[in-house]
Motif scaffolding. Structure first.
Motif, mmCIF file in Angstrom:
data_model
loop_
_atom_site.group_PDB
_atom_site.id
_atom_site.type_symbol
_atom_site.label_atom_id
_atom_site.label_comp_id
_atom_site.label_asym_id
_atom_site.label_seq_id
_atom_site.Cartn_x
_atom_site.Cartn_y
_atom_site.Cartn_z
ATOM 1 N N VAL A 146 54.942 38.055 74.238
ATOM 2 C CA VAL A 146 53.578 38.550 74.101
ATOM 3 C C VAL A 146 52.842 38.193 75.382
ATOM 4 O O VAL A 146 52.779 37.031 75.773
ATOM 5 C CB VAL A 146 52.872 37.928 72.879
ATOM 6 C CG1 VAL A 146 51.456 38.439 72.763
ATOM 7 C CG2 VAL A 146 53.662 38.218 71.612
ATOM 8 N N GLN A 151 47.385 37.761 74.273
ATOM 9 C CA GLN A 151 47.093 36.474 73.640
ATOM 10 C C GLN A 151 45.615 36.125 73.773
ATOM 11 O O GLN A 151 44.983 35.678 72.814
ATOM 12 C CB GLN A 151 47.955 35.369 74.260
ATOM 13 C CG GLN A 151 49.425 35.482 73.932
ATOM 14 C CD GLN A 151 50.240 34.405 74.615
ATOM 15 O OE1 GLN A 151 49.750 33.310 74.885
ATOM 16 N NE2 GLN A 151 51.495 34.703 74.912
ATOM 17 N N ASP A 152 45.045 36.335 74.958
ATOM 18 C CA ASP A 152 43.623 36.056 75.184
ATOM 19 C C ASP A 152 42.745 36.932 74.293
ATOM 20 O O ASP A 152 41.780 36.457 73.695
ATOM 21 C CB ASP A 152 43.255 36.273 76.656
ATOM 22 C CG ASP A 152 43.817 35.194 77.562
ATOM 23 O OD1 ASP A 152 44.167 34.105 77.040
ATOM 24 O OD2 ASP A 152 43.909 35.441 78.776
ATOM 25 N N ARG A 155 42.885 35.636 70.755
ATOM 26 C CA ARG A 155 42.081 34.410 70.599
ATOM 27 C C ARG A 155 40.588 34.739 70.516
ATOM 28 O O ARG A 155 39.865 34.184 69.688
ATOM 29 C CB ARG A 155 42.346 33.452 71.762
ATOM 30 C CG ARG A 155 43.655 32.732 71.662
ATOM 31 C CD ARG A 155 43.802 31.654 72.758
ATOM 32 N NE ARG A 155 45.156 31.185 72.823
ATOM 33 C CZ ARG A 155 46.057 31.600 73.710
ATOM 34 N NH1 ARG A 155 45.731 32.471 74.657
ATOM 35 N NH2 ARG A 155 47.286 31.133 73.676
#
Length: 163
Positions: A146, A151-152, A155
């Motif tokens: 990923v 991912q950011d 989040r």
């Protein structure tokens, strides 16, 4: 609690006096229940296993006969959802299995008598299918890459959701 329903059905000899449809929520659930032998139990008593997912519980995949009665493990109940003029009673998997075995909604005494058998195996029957703890699912998932940007974004979305 597909295991609980399977444990109740395991002791039933012959074909059920009712129609029982079983649709697990995911293909992973289906695979695990098959591996544990529950699909064989469902088939032995004449239960109809459906494609995993929400179609059956939403009344999209199949519907019961008009003006008939059903015991459903779904979370919603509104007019004509599972069939035109159908009477639908919402219940646990245990209660649905017992109703399928008896051919009627059980009395409190009938339910408690049959349910008492499950308590003898509660430690193995009532275990959740935590797929992150099964190597056949977690190992392949661990190989998926990923990207940092995704991912950011995940989040930030999660932070905004819980705020």
């Amino acid at each position: 609690h597909f295991r609980a329903a399977g444990e109740l059905l395991k002791n039933f000899d012959g074909q059920l006096p009712t129609r029982l449809w079983i649709a697990p929520p995911t293909k992973m659930d289906e695979a695990q229940l098959t591996a544990e032998g529950f699909y064989a139990i469902y088939g032995k008593v004449g239960a109809r296993t459906e494609m995993p997912g929400c179609s059956l519980c939403m009344g999209n995949q199949a519907q019961i006969a008009p003006k008939s009665t059903a015991v459903s493990t779904s979370t919603r109940n509104f007019p004509n959802r599972l069939g035109k003029g159908a009477n639908v009673y919402l219940a646990s998997a245990e209660l649905a299995a017992i109703a399928a075995i008896l051919g009627k909604i059980p009395t409190k005494e009938e339910y408690l008598k049959m349910y008492a058998e499950l308590t003898k195996k509660a430690d193995t029957t009532y275990t959740y299918l935590n797929f992150d703890q099964y190597a056949q699912y977690s190992t392949p998932a661990g190989k998926i890459e990923v990207g940092v940007d995704l991912q950011d974004k995940a989040r930030k979305t999660h932070a905004a959701f819980v705020a």
